[in-house]
Write an enzyme that holds these catalytic residues in place. Structure first.
Site, PDB file in Angstrom:
ATOM      1  N   ASP A 182       0.852  -1.190   0.000  1.00 33.51           N
ATOM      2  CA  ASP A 182       0.000   0.000   0.000  1.00 33.51           C
ATOM      3  C   ASP A 182       0.896   1.253   0.000  1.00 33.51           C
ATOM      4  O   ASP A 182       1.805   1.362   0.830  1.00 33.51           O
ATOM      5  CB  ASP A 182      -0.844  -0.067   1.290  1.00 33.51           C
TER       6      ASP A 182
ATOM      7  N   LYS B 127       1.790  12.985 -15.929  1.00 39.31           N
ATOM      8  CA  LYS B 127       0.760  14.001 -16.058  1.00 39.31           C
ATOM      9  C   LYS B 127      -0.599  13.399 -15.753  1.00 39.31           C
ATOM     10  O   LYS B 127      -0.699  12.163 -15.828  1.00 39.31           O
ATOM     11  CB  LYS B 127       0.786  14.594 -17.462  1.00 39.31           C
TER      12      LYS B 127
ATOM     13  N   HIS C  88       4.788  13.363 -22.417  1.00 38.29           N
ATOM     14  CA  HIS C  88       5.487  12.483 -23.360  1.00 38.29           C
ATOM     15  C   HIS C  88       5.570  13.080 -24.774  1.00 38.29           C
ATOM     16  O   HIS C  88       6.401  12.682 -25.564  1.00 38.29           O
ATOM     17  CB  HIS C  88       4.871  11.076 -23.377  1.00 38.29           C
TER      18      HIS C  88
ATOM     19  N   LYS D  45       8.720  13.171 -28.242  1.00 29.76           N
ATOM     20  CA  LYS D  45       8.469  12.712 -29.617  1.00 29.76           C
ATOM     21  C   LYS D  45       9.450  13.364 -30.574  1.00 29.76           C
ATOM     22  O   LYS D  45       9.636  14.585 -30.540  1.00 29.76           O
ATOM     23  CB  LYS D  45       7.036  13.076 -30.041  1.00 29.76           C
TER      24      LYS D  45
ATOM     25  N   GLU E 269      -7.848  12.081 -32.853  1.00 32.51           N
ATOM     26  CA  GLU E 269      -7.709  10.633 -32.651  1.00 32.51           C
ATOM     27  C   GLU E 269      -8.959   9.969 -33.206  1.00 32.51           C
ATOM     28  O   GLU E 269     -10.069  10.473 -32.991  1.00 32.51           O
ATOM     29  CB  GLU E 269      -7.522  10.318 -31.170  1.00 32.51           C
TER      30      GLU E 269
ATOM     31  N   ASP F  76      -6.577  16.529 -20.216  1.00 28.52           N
ATOM     32  CA  ASP F  76      -5.820  15.379 -20.718  1.00 28.52           C
ATOM     33  C   ASP F  76      -4.742  15.799 -21.727  1.00 28.52           C
ATOM     34  O   ASP F  76      -3.601  15.366 -21.633  1.00 28.52           O
ATOM     35  CB  ASP F  76      -6.790  14.375 -21.368  1.00 28.52           C
TER      36      ASP F  76
ATOM     37  N   HIS G 254       0.110  18.680 -23.752  1.00 24.31           N
ATOM     38  CA  HIS G 254       0.709  18.486 -25.074  1.00 24.31           C
ATOM     39  C   HIS G 254       0.498  19.699 -26.000  1.00 24.31           C
ATOM     40  O   HIS G 254       1.428  20.166 -26.658  1.00 24.31           O
ATOM     41  CB  HIS G 254       0.108  17.271 -25.786  1.00 24.31           C
TER      42      HIS G 254
ATOM     43  N   LYS H 163     -11.408  13.026 -29.383  1.00 21.41           N
ATOM     44  CA  LYS H 163     -11.471  11.578 -29.567  1.00 21.41           C
ATOM     45  C   LYS H 163     -12.541  11.301 -30.620  1.00 21.41           C
ATOM     46  O   LYS H 163     -13.518  12.048 -30.730  1.00 21.41           O
ATOM     47  CB  LYS H 163     -11.899  10.897 -28.259  1.00 21.41           C
TER      48      LYS H 163
HETATM   49  C1  BG6 Z   1      -2.041  10.889 -23.579  1.00 23.27           C
HETATM   50  C2  BG6 Z   1      -3.498  11.050 -23.330  1.00 23.27           C
HETATM   51  O1  BG6 Z   1      -1.302  11.818 -22.818  1.00 23.27           O
HETATM   52  O2  BG6 Z   1      -1.754  11.101 -24.950  1.00 23.27           O
HETATM   53  C3  BG6 Z   1      -4.319  10.144 -24.230  1.00 23.27           C
HETATM   54  O3  BG6 Z   1      -3.785  10.751 -21.966  1.00 23.27           O
HETATM   55  C4  BG6 Z   1      -3.902  10.301 -25.676  1.00 23.27           C
HETATM   56  O4  BG6 Z   1      -5.703  10.398 -24.084  1.00 23.27           O
HETATM   57  C5  BG6 Z   1      -2.402  10.177 -25.798  1.00 23.27           C
HETATM   58  O5  BG6 Z   1      -4.546   9.287 -26.431  1.00 23.27           O
HETATM   59  C6  BG6 Z   1      -1.930  10.439 -27.217  1.00 23.27           C
HETATM   60  O6  BG6 Z   1      -0.568  10.184 -27.294  1.00 23.27           O
HETATM   61  P1  BG6 Z   1       0.062   9.484 -28.567  1.00 23.27           P
HETATM   62  O7  BG6 Z   1       1.514   9.442 -28.282  1.00 23.27           O
HETATM   63  O8  BG6 Z   1      -0.581   8.150 -28.681  1.00 23.27           O
HETATM   64  O9  BG6 Z   1      -0.289  10.367 -29.712  1.00 23.27           O
END
Ligand code: BG6
Length: 457
Positions: free
Chosen positions: A85, A138, A168, A172, A206, A225, A230, A317
């Site tokens: 835990d 994040k 992230h 890239k 997406e 998100d 990003h 999305k």
């Molecule tokens: C993430 C989000 O940070 O980035 C997701 O939480 C999203 O919702 C994703 O789908 C997209 O990242 P990538 O690298 O797949 O384009």
């Protein structure tokens, strides 16, 4: 803070979805390249054995590119599991035992945001923060006040130079190429300002829904998100001034932070939220959910370079395509020399970051023949596949080396929240849209007068 490489990697959230989708494949790739030669300890709540963790790693790697037995054996030999835990001191005591003689661990918190502070405090109390680094996933906070609170907790335990806030997108290759492209070429600079640019558009589309992440998404929504992190980071890279002074990680982060700080908080009237039909049927989603799966906002910057130039940002999305793209639209020529045939679409600079890098100029050319009649063409001058090094591999490697260039600094995170907070505090109504469309029609009114969104075909 150690200046040397970390000598162990401890990742919290080892049985979770992020570990399965991203972390195991990243660790495997690091081992394959000979970039990971330290003990790796997975921590989570479940009462698993190390063998169970290794099996989970194998499944994940199998699903994300395939397993080479020899490479996997090298990774498996480094992996151990600690179950417990996060609220209990015994868990951290067990982590300490698993660390053995390692003295400079990197702790990666791939856990729900509500547990970040708990884990940081647990590490501090167990003496595991000394000479250590910490990577935090994040979203860093839910809004400006909670981000500040979390920063206070983390910075009371770790110095800023040992804190790695992950976004992230910054890992890239195409995102780094965007920065490179802007500052390694001179031709863009003279026109990259309010005198020539009419508007800038950033789209992250997406073509799938929230899938099995309903519970997470209900807490987040598209703005938290991806817009806050990003997409504001991409906007900052487009808007920033060239890094000044001594070249180094901090000069880039300083210039980016300055651009983020120049962004005006978004007026809720300049934001549109959407939700795709069917979202409410997803497991973990409320039947009457008002969470947005699509967001479009108009962003303004208070700088000499960008005053009066709208930056339109949208993310969604279940849109018709999967891509991330920037389109800068240039002002039209001052006069129509060739009458209506001279003026087609405005010139654009298009830079696609995903699924692969593409850079192009949208221009008007003459159709061969006697008449001075034109057509719109795209002069594509760069098309490269993305690097095979996935963002998580690159970022974990950087963090182990103590290189924070591709991580978000405290002032950047706070500036990002300041920009989106008004919309989170007074969210405009959510409009539904059909899956595989470009969001609710209401999003079009944001760009009315600016020729509409540039929807990729
Ligand atoms: C993430 C989000 O940070 O980035 C997701 O939480 C999203 O919702 C994703 O789908 C997209 O990242 P990538 O690298 O797949 O384009």
């Amino acid at each position: 803070m150690p200046s040397r490489d970390s000598d162990a990697l401890v990742f919290f959230g080892a049985t979770g979805d992020l570990a399965y989708r991203q972390i195991f494949p990243a660790l495997y790739a690091m081992v394959r390249r000979g970039h990971l030669d330290v003990p790796v300890i997975g921590v989570a709540g479940r009462p698993w054995t190390s063998d169970q963790l290794r099996e989970r790693a194998r499944q994940s790697i199998q699903e994300h590119g395939g397993v080479d037995q020899e490479t996997f054996a090298r990774l498996a030999a480094k992996l151990t599991y600690v179950g417990g835990d996060y609220h209990k001191p015994e868990t951290y005591e067990r982590v300490r035992q698993a660390l053995g003689t390692a003295a400079r661990p990197l702790h990666y918190l791939a856990i729900p945001p509500s547990l970040f502070a708990v884990a940081v405090e647990g590490l501090a109390k167990a003496g595991l923060a000394r000479d250590a680094r910490v990577v935090i996933e994040k979203p860093f906070g839910r809004d400006l006040p909670s981000a500040r609170e979390l920063n206070a907790v983390v910075t009371s335990t770790f110095p800023e130079s040992a804190i790695f806030r992950i976004d992230h997108y910054l890992g890239k290759e195409p995102v780094q190429n965007l920065l490179f492209f802007r500052f390694a070429n001179a031709f863009l600079e003279p026109v990259w300002n309010r005198n020539y640019v009419e508007s800038v558009e950033i789209t992250m589309a997406e073509d799938f829904g929230v899938e099995d992440r309903g519970k997470f998404y209900e807490e987040a929504g598209a703005i938290r998100d991806v817009v806050q992190s990003h997409l504001l980071q991409i906007a900052a890279m487009l808007a920033m001034e060239p890094p000044a002074g001594e070249r180094g990680p901090e000069s880039i982060r300083d210039a980016k932070a300055q651009a983020l700080k120049a962004m005006k908080p978004i007026d809720p009237a300049a934001a549109v939220r959407g939700q795709y039909r069917g979202y409410r049927d997803t497991a973990g989603v409320a039947r009457d959910s008002q969470v947005e799966t699509f967001a479009a906002v108009r962003l303004e910057l208070e700088t000499w370079r960008w005053a009066g130039v709208p930056f339109y940002i949208r993310a969604g999305k279940y849109l018709p395509a999967r891509l991330t793209e920037v389109v800068a639209r240039f002002k039209r020529p001052p006069e129509d020399v060739f009458g209506s045939d001279g003026s087609g679409k405005p010139n654009v600079f298009r830079y696609r970051l995903a699924p692969r890098v593409e850079a192009a100029l949208g221009a008007r050319v003459k159709i061969p023949g006697e008449a001075m009649v034109g057509r719109d063409v795209e002069l594509e001058f760069c098309r490269t596949p993305c690097d095979e090094m996935a963002p998580y591999e690159r970022l974990l490697g950087d963090a182990m080396h103590g290189d924070a260039t591709l991580f978000t600094r405290e002032d950047e995170v706070e500036a990002e929240w300041r920009v989106v907070d008004p919309v989170l505090a007074a969210p405009p109504p959510v409009h539904s849209y059909e899956p595989r469309t470009w969001g609710p029609p209401e999003a079009d009114r944001l760009v009315a007068g600016d020729d509409g969104w540039q929807n990729a075909t």
